[in-house]
Write a protein that holds these residues in place. Structure first.
Motif, PDB file in Angstrom:
ATOM      1  N   ASN A   1       0.840  -1.216   0.000  1.00  0.00           N
ATOM      2  CA  ASN A   1       0.000   0.000   0.000  1.00  0.00           C
ATOM      3  C   ASN A   1       0.866   1.253   0.000  1.00  0.00           C
ATOM      4  OD1 ASN A   1      -2.556  -1.288  -0.002  1.00  0.00           O
ATOM      5  ND2 ASN A   1      -2.364  -1.681   2.190  1.00  0.00           N
ATOM      6  N   THR A   2       1.865   1.250  -0.827  1.00  0.00           N
ATOM      7  CA  THR A   2       2.839   2.338  -0.852  1.00  0.00           C
ATOM      8  C   THR A   2       2.964   2.897  -2.264  1.00  0.00           C
ATOM      9  OG1 THR A   2       4.086   1.343   0.972  1.00  0.00           O
ATOM     10  CG2 THR A   2       5.234   2.969  -0.386  1.00  0.00           C
ATOM     11  N   VAL A   3       3.067   4.218  -2.335  1.00  0.00           N
ATOM     12  CA  VAL A   3       3.311   4.892  -3.602  1.00  0.00           C
ATOM     13  C   VAL A   3       4.598   5.693  -3.470  1.00  0.00           C
ATOM     14  CG1 VAL A   3       1.912   6.935  -3.023  1.00  0.00           C
ATOM     15  CG2 VAL A   3       2.284   6.314  -5.421  1.00  0.00           C
ATOM     16  N   TYR A   4       5.348   5.734  -4.558  1.00  0.00           N
ATOM     17  CA  TYR A   4       6.631   6.428  -4.576  1.00  0.00           C
ATOM     18  C   TYR A   4       6.616   7.512  -5.648  1.00  0.00           C
ATOM     19  CZ  TYR A   4       7.890   2.023  -2.303  1.00  0.00           C
ATOM     20  OH  TYR A   4       7.924   0.931  -1.478  1.00  0.00           O
ATOM     21  N   LEU A   5       7.456   8.507  -5.449  1.00  0.00           N
ATOM     22  CA  LEU A   5       7.685   9.518  -6.473  1.00  0.00           C
ATOM     23  C   LEU A   5       9.186   9.734  -6.569  1.00  0.00           C
ATOM     24  CD1 LEU A   5       6.256  11.451  -8.471  1.00  0.00           C
ATOM     25  CD2 LEU A   5       6.527  13.238  -6.736  1.00  0.00           C
ATOM     26  N   GLN A   6       9.767   9.255  -7.646  1.00  0.00           N
ATOM     27  CA  GLN A   6      11.178   9.484  -7.912  1.00  0.00           C
ATOM     28  C   GLN A   6      11.319  10.780  -8.684  1.00  0.00           C
ATOM     29  OE1 GLN A   6      13.977   7.678  -6.971  1.00  0.00           O
ATOM     30  NE2 GLN A   6      15.098   9.409  -7.828  1.00  0.00           N
ATOM     31  N   MET A   7      12.039  11.726  -8.112  1.00  0.00           N
ATOM     32  CA  MET A   7      12.172  13.044  -8.710  1.00  0.00           C
ATOM     33  C   MET A   7      13.628  13.257  -9.100  1.00  0.00           C
ATOM     34  SD  MET A   7       9.707  15.240  -6.150  1.00  0.00           S
ATOM     35  CE  MET A   7      10.789  15.027  -4.747  1.00  0.00           C
ATOM     36  N   ASN A   8      13.876  13.392 -10.389  1.00  0.00           N
ATOM     37  CA  ASN A   8      15.214  13.623 -10.919  1.00  0.00           C
ATOM     38  C   ASN A   8      15.295  14.990 -11.580  1.00  0.00           C
ATOM     39  OD1 ASN A   8      15.904  10.964 -10.154  1.00  0.00           O
ATOM     40  ND2 ASN A   8      15.248  10.163 -12.135  1.00  0.00           N
ATOM     41  N   SER A   9      16.498  15.450 -11.786  1.00  0.00           N
ATOM     42  CA  SER A   9      16.724  16.740 -12.451  1.00  0.00           C
ATOM     43  C   SER A   9      15.867  17.832 -11.823  1.00  0.00           C
ATOM     44  CB  SER A   9      16.423  16.631 -13.950  1.00  0.00           C
ATOM     45  OG  SER A   9      17.214  15.630 -14.554  1.00  0.00           O
ATOM     46  N   LEU A  10      15.903  17.909 -10.528  1.00  0.00           N
ATOM     47  CA  LEU A  10      15.052  18.854  -9.816  1.00  0.00           C
ATOM     48  C   LEU A  10      15.438  20.292 -10.125  1.00  0.00           C
ATOM     49  CD1 LEU A  10      14.744  16.897  -6.493  1.00  0.00           C
ATOM     50  CD2 LEU A  10      12.811  17.775  -7.814  1.00  0.00           C
ATOM     51  N   LYS A  11      14.410  21.131 -10.151  1.00  0.00           N
ATOM     52  CA  LYS A  11      14.573  22.554 -10.448  1.00  0.00           C
ATOM     53  C   LYS A  11      14.061  23.366  -9.258  1.00  0.00           C
ATOM     54  CE  LYS A  11      13.447  21.636 -15.313  1.00  0.00           C
ATOM     55  NZ  LYS A  11      12.534  21.980 -16.435  1.00  0.00           N
ATOM     56  N   PRO A  12      14.545  24.606  -9.108  1.00  0.00           N
ATOM     57  CA  PRO A  12      14.034  25.437  -8.016  1.00  0.00           C
ATOM     58  C   PRO A  12      12.505  25.581  -8.045  1.00  0.00           C
ATOM     59  CG  PRO A  12      16.016  26.398  -8.911  1.00  0.00           C
ATOM     60  CD  PRO A  12      15.668  25.234  -9.803  1.00  0.00           C
ATOM     61  N   GLU A  13      11.927  25.574  -9.219  1.00  0.00           N
ATOM     62  CA  GLU A  13      10.472  25.709  -9.310  1.00  0.00           C
ATOM     63  C   GLU A  13       9.724  24.459  -8.843  1.00  0.00           C
ATOM     64  OE1 GLU A  13      12.733  26.313 -11.711  1.00  0.00           O
ATOM     65  OE2 GLU A  13      11.971  25.714 -13.698  1.00  0.00           O
ATOM     66  N   ASP A  14      10.433  23.388  -8.545  1.00  0.00           N
ATOM     67  CA  ASP A  14       9.810  22.212  -7.954  1.00  0.00           C
ATOM     68  C   ASP A  14       9.634  22.351  -6.441  1.00  0.00           C
ATOM     69  OD1 ASP A  14      11.800  20.235 -10.185  1.00  0.00           O
ATOM     70  OD2 ASP A  14       9.656  20.688 -10.377  1.00  0.00           O
ATOM     71  N   THR A  15      10.178  23.419  -5.887  1.00  0.00           N
ATOM     72  CA  THR A  15      10.056  23.646  -4.451  1.00  0.00           C
ATOM     73  C   THR A  15       8.591  23.804  -4.055  1.00  0.00           C
ATOM     74  OG1 THR A  15      12.237  24.662  -4.276  1.00  0.00           O
ATOM     75  CG2 THR A  15      10.612  25.228  -2.571  1.00  0.00           C
ATOM     76  N   ALA A  16       8.159  22.995  -3.103  1.00  0.00           N
ATOM     77  CA  ALA A  16       6.761  23.002  -2.672  1.00  0.00           C
ATOM     78  C   ALA A  16       6.597  22.004  -1.531  1.00  0.00           C
ATOM     79  CB  ALA A  16       5.837  22.610  -3.818  1.00  0.00           C
ATOM     80  N   VAL A  17       5.427  22.034  -0.926  1.00  0.00           N
ATOM     81  CA  VAL A  17       5.025  20.942  -0.037  1.00  0.00           C
ATOM     82  C   VAL A  17       4.333  19.895  -0.905  1.00  0.00           C
ATOM     83  CG1 VAL A  17       3.646  20.248   1.947  1.00  0.00           C
ATOM     84  CG2 VAL A  17       4.763  22.488   1.931  1.00  0.00           C
ATOM     85  N   TYR A  18       4.802  18.665  -0.799  1.00  0.00           N
ATOM     86  CA  TYR A  18       4.255  17.576  -1.596  1.00  0.00           C
ATOM     87  C   TYR A  18       3.306  16.736  -0.723  1.00  0.00           C
ATOM     88  CZ  TYR A  18       7.361  18.580  -5.466  1.00  0.00           C
ATOM     89  OH  TYR A  18       7.984  19.196  -6.533  1.00  0.00           O
ATOM     90  N   TYR A  19       2.123  16.519  -1.253  1.00  0.00           N
ATOM     91  CA  TYR A  19       1.088  15.794  -0.522  1.00  0.00           C
ATOM     92  C   TYR A  19       0.752  14.481  -1.232  1.00  0.00           C
ATOM     93  CZ  TYR A  19       0.197  20.198   1.903  1.00  0.00           C
ATOM     94  OH  TYR A  19       0.325  21.339   2.652  1.00  0.00           O
ATOM     95  N   CYS A  20       0.693  13.431  -0.462  1.00  0.00           N
ATOM     96  CA  CYS A  20       0.213  12.148  -0.962  1.00  0.00           C
ATOM     97  C   CYS A  20      -1.313  12.163  -0.949  1.00  0.00           C
ATOM     98  CB  CYS A  20       0.754  11.029  -0.075  1.00  0.00           C
ATOM     99  SG  CYS A  20       0.240   9.371  -0.552  1.00  0.00           S
ATOM    100  N   ASN A  21      -1.888  11.540  -1.935  1.00  0.00           N
ATOM    101  CA  ASN A  21      -3.342  11.505  -2.081  1.00  0.00           C
ATOM    102  C   ASN A  21      -3.808  10.099  -2.416  1.00  0.00           C
ATOM    103  OD1 ASN A  21      -5.401  11.608  -4.682  1.00  0.00           O
ATOM    104  ND2 ASN A  21      -6.152  12.767  -2.930  1.00  0.00           N
ATOM    105  N   LEU A  22      -4.945   9.725  -1.850  1.00  0.00           N
ATOM    106  CA  LEU A  22      -5.601   8.468  -2.208  1.00  0.00           C
ATOM    107  C   LEU A  22      -7.079   8.747  -2.414  1.00  0.00           C
ATOM    108  CD1 LEU A  22      -5.071   4.942  -0.733  1.00  0.00           C
ATOM    109  CD2 LEU A  22      -7.374   5.825  -1.049  1.00  0.00           C
ATOM    110  N   ASP A  23      -7.586   8.343  -3.564  1.00  0.00           N
ATOM    111  CA  ASP A  23      -9.010   8.471  -3.870  1.00  0.00           C
ATOM    112  C   ASP A  23      -9.594   7.071  -4.041  1.00  0.00           C
ATOM    113  OD1 ASP A  23      -8.647  11.333  -6.107  1.00  0.00           O
ATOM    114  OD2 ASP A  23      -8.715  11.200  -3.930  1.00  0.00           O
TER     115      ASP A  23
END
Length: 119
Positions: A76-98
């Motif tokens: 029951n796990t979801v992942y987000l692999q983030m590569n080549s990150l940019k300053p505009e990717d700065t944020a609070v990241y929220y996991c969601n389940l619908d």
């Protein structure tokens, strides 16, 4: 009820990588869709990527070819692999389940994890 717990955020330099994880627990149905949203200061919360149980994915245009969403249904796990990150990717990241019961869709959110990308 469903609980979501995220981990993996932090501070990284531009061009770097981070991997977010989100573990779901509680009354999880087989028709759920899990995903990641993000919200930068003063902006609305936007979809980053989503993934169904059978592995179908969708991405925001701004992260295509840089981010990869995946999930382990047994955990029951979801992942987000983030590569080549940019300053505009700065944020609070929220996991969601619908998930939907009798035509009513419930939306569940994690507490959020901060991702900061320095230039």
């Amino acid at each position: 009820q469903v609980q979501l717990v995220e981990s993996g955020g932090g501070l990284v330099q531009a061009g770097g990588s981070l991997r977010l994880s989100c573990v779901a627990s509680g009354r999880i149905l087989s028709n759920n869709v899990m995903g990641w949203y993000r919200q930068a200061p003063g902006k609305q919360r936007d979809l980053v990527a989503g993934c169904t149980r059978d592995g179908s994915t969708n991405y925001a245009d701004s992260v295509k070819d840089r981010f990869t969403i995946s999930r382990d249904n047994a955990k029951n796990t979801v992942y987000l692999q983030m590569n080549s990150l940019k300053p505009e990717d700065t944020a609070v990241y929220y996991c969601n389940l619908d998930q939907t019961v009798l035509r009513t869709t419930s939306h569940y959110w994690g507490q959020g994890t901060q991702v900061t990308v320095s230039s």
